[in-house]
Design a protein around this motif. Structure first.
Motif, PDB file in Angstrom:
ATOM      1  N   GLU A 189       0.831  -1.213   0.000  1.00 32.73           N
ATOM      2  CA  GLU A 189       0.000   0.000   0.000  1.00 32.73           C
ATOM      3  C   GLU A 189       0.862   1.259   0.000  1.00 32.73           C
ATOM      4  O   GLU A 189       0.673   2.164  -0.820  1.00 32.73           O
ATOM      5  CB  GLU A 189      -0.932  -0.019   1.211  1.00 32.73           C
ATOM      6  CG  GLU A 189      -1.966   1.079   1.210  1.00 32.73           C
ATOM      7  CD  GLU A 189      -2.951   0.944   2.364  1.00 32.73           C
ATOM      8  OE1 GLU A 189      -3.492   1.979   2.792  1.00 32.73           O
ATOM      9  OE2 GLU A 189      -3.184  -0.194   2.837  1.00 32.73           O
ATOM     10  N   LEU A 193       1.324   4.057  -3.026  1.00 33.07           N
ATOM     11  CA  LEU A 193       0.999   5.446  -2.716  1.00 33.07           C
ATOM     12  C   LEU A 193       2.168   6.362  -3.095  1.00 33.07           C
ATOM     13  O   LEU A 193       1.977   7.425  -3.690  1.00 33.07           O
ATOM     14  CB  LEU A 193       0.664   5.586  -1.235  1.00 33.07           C
ATOM     15  CG  LEU A 193       0.129   6.947  -0.770  1.00 33.07           C
ATOM     16  CD1 LEU A 193      -0.798   6.761   0.435  1.00 33.07           C
ATOM     17  CD2 LEU A 193       1.244   7.910  -0.380  1.00 33.07           C
ATOM     18  N   LYS A 224      -5.502   0.037  -3.160  1.00 34.44           N
ATOM     19  CA  LYS A 224      -5.821   1.009  -2.113  1.00 34.44           C
ATOM     20  C   LYS A 224      -4.764   2.116  -2.057  1.00 34.44           C
ATOM     21  O   LYS A 224      -5.086   3.300  -1.885  1.00 34.44           O
ATOM     22  CB  LYS A 224      -5.921   0.324  -0.751  1.00 34.44           C
ATOM     23  CG  LYS A 224      -6.426   1.251   0.357  1.00 34.44           C
ATOM     24  CD  LYS A 224      -6.657   0.492   1.659  1.00 34.44           C
ATOM     25  CE  LYS A 224      -7.298   1.399   2.710  1.00 34.44           C
ATOM     26  NZ  LYS A 224      -6.560   2.642   2.973  1.00 34.44           N
ATOM     27  N   ASP A 228      -5.532   6.032  -2.369  1.00 29.88           N
ATOM     28  CA  ASP A 228      -5.163   6.927  -1.265  1.00 29.88           C
ATOM     29  C   ASP A 228      -4.307   8.096  -1.750  1.00 29.88           C
ATOM     30  O   ASP A 228      -4.451   9.230  -1.259  1.00 29.88           O
ATOM     31  CB  ASP A 228      -4.408   6.154  -0.175  1.00 29.88           C
ATOM     32  CG  ASP A 228      -5.329   5.242   0.635  1.00 29.88           C
ATOM     33  OD1 ASP A 228      -6.564   5.380   0.491  1.00 29.88           O
ATOM     34  OD2 ASP A 228      -4.817   4.408   1.385  1.00 29.88           O
ATOM     35  N   LYS A 232      -5.542  11.940  -1.162  1.00 34.72           N
ATOM     36  CA  LYS A 232      -4.740  12.905  -0.399  1.00 34.72           C
ATOM     37  C   LYS A 232      -4.555  14.208  -1.159  1.00 34.72           C
ATOM     38  O   LYS A 232      -4.365  15.262  -0.551  1.00 34.72           O
ATOM     39  CB  LYS A 232      -3.372  12.293  -0.055  1.00 34.72           C
ATOM     40  CG  LYS A 232      -3.436  11.274   1.070  1.00 34.72           C
ATOM     41  CD  LYS A 232      -2.046  10.876   1.531  1.00 34.72           C
ATOM     42  CE  LYS A 232      -2.144   9.960   2.754  1.00 34.72           C
ATOM     43  NZ  LYS A 232      -0.812   9.619   3.285  1.00 34.72           N
TER      44      LYS A 232
END
Length: 363
Positions: A189, A193, A224, A228, A232
């Motif tokens: 994750e 990101l 995910k 994310d 953000k």
């Protein structure tokens, strides 16, 4: 090891292959020329390595036919195994990628370092074969198992039974979401990101995702992380820019064209993230073909090194993952049962520009 002469290092590698079972009695050992190409050394080096093995009685050199593992070497290897602390069974779905091969290499290294012998079973993404391997290892009375689960949506009942029976085992790369077991995985994750944030920092607004169908903890966490990063930045998540492929559609013959056709329908897309190195290689073919035909360029970033110059990628720490996995397994073998999940950090390797150095077949 690094201080040893090159010929001695090659000798040791061949001995390790015999001890692990990769080379068996009567098997042909690579020739001087093949060893030269594999290890990038001179012929005199490989000649000395094979001559040294022959002097020790480990190989037999037959003029005009080649070099073969001798009976005495195999007997010695079996005796060494009998003196070991026992067998560890490794089950993995494939050996087709460099990542798979690195996992086997490092797991064997740390298993052997702790006095055990590693045996390997490849399931070829079959849960049926996975279940057979588990039962086979139990009958062999292995001390424990390390399992890379298949890509399927549901976990194998044989894996669940191991957990219920508290049989020593560790899941690697993914884990049972609703059942606490021993597992080791990379920070999927966080890594994704960081990769998508990197693209956003460069000004990309329409970023695509190319993935196998999202069926396990690896693909779920990477998806995910993708979402994310956009959330953000208060950027809209546009799943029309996502291409998810059935497992049967992922192949060298089919996937590049599927991806190219998808990219043609998304003219607004300026960058794309792929879930793994295999999809990155197919996407690179599609992007290069598209660029040659239309002049349109798309930046590519992926999880795991794709082996293509100029592409940014997220790098897993395979050695640390393997080391932690073996440590968790030995903990159970030694009588402690404290199941937990360990996540190993990853890092982003950035390439500011990218140029293809490969010849691309027409898609």
């Amino acid at each position: 090891m690094k201080n040893e002469p090159l010929y001695q290092q090659i000798k040791n590698k061949i001995k390790e292959q015999i001890q692990s079972g990769k080379l068996r009695m009567g098997d042909r050992v690579p020739s001087e020329k093949e060893l030269m190409e594999e290890y990038h050394v001179s012929q005199i080096t490989t000649k000395n390595a094979l001559a040294g093995l022959a002097e020790e009685g480990i190989v037999e050199r037959i003029k005009g036919k080649g070099t073969f593992v001798s009976e005495s070497a195999f007997t010695s290897s079996m005796n060494q195994q009998n003196k070991s602390k026992g067998f560890i069974g490794l089950i993995l779905p494939t050996m087709k990628t460099k990542i798979d091969q690195e996992f086997v290499n490092y797991i064997e290294k740390y298993v052997a370092k702790n006095g055990h012998q590693l045996i390997v079973k490849i399931t070829r993404e079959s849960q049926f074969e996975e279940a057979i391997a588990i039962e086979m290892y139990k009958k062999m009375e292995v001390k424990g198992m390390i399992i890379f689960p298949t890509e399927k949506e549901n976990y194998n009942e044989a894996v669940l039974r191991l957990s219920l029976d508290k049989f020593p085992f560790v899941l690697i790369d993914r884990y049972l979401e609703n059942i606490l077991t021993y597992s080791v995985a990379s920070e999927n994750e966080n890594g994704t990101l960081e990769a998508i944030s990197y693209l956003l920092d460069k000004g990309h607004k329409n970023i695509g995702l190319i993935s196998p169908i999202i069926t396990n903890t690896v693909t779920e966490e990477r998806a995910k992380g993708f979402e994310d990063a956009l959330l953000k930045r208060k950027t809209t998540i546009n799943k029309n820019l996502w291409l998810t492929l059935e497992f049967n559609d992922i192949s060298k013959n089919k996937t590049p064209k599927l991806i190219k056709d998808f990219l043609l329908t998304k003219p607004e897309m300026t960058a794309v993230f792929t879930m793994n190195a295999e999809l990155a290689s197919y996407t690179h073919l599609a992007i290069t073909s598209l660029k040659n035909e239309t002049g349109r360029d798309i930046e590519l970033i992926t999880f795991d090194p794709p082996g293509i110059s100029g592409i940014s990628f997220i790098e897993q720490n395979i050695e640390e993952c393997s080391k932690k996995t073996v440590e968790l397994l030995l903990e159970q073998i030694d009588g402690t049962y404290n199941p937990r999940r360990i996540f190993v950090p990853v890092k982003l390797n950035q390439c500011e520009h990218f140029e293809s150095l490969l010849l691309v077949d027409k898609i």
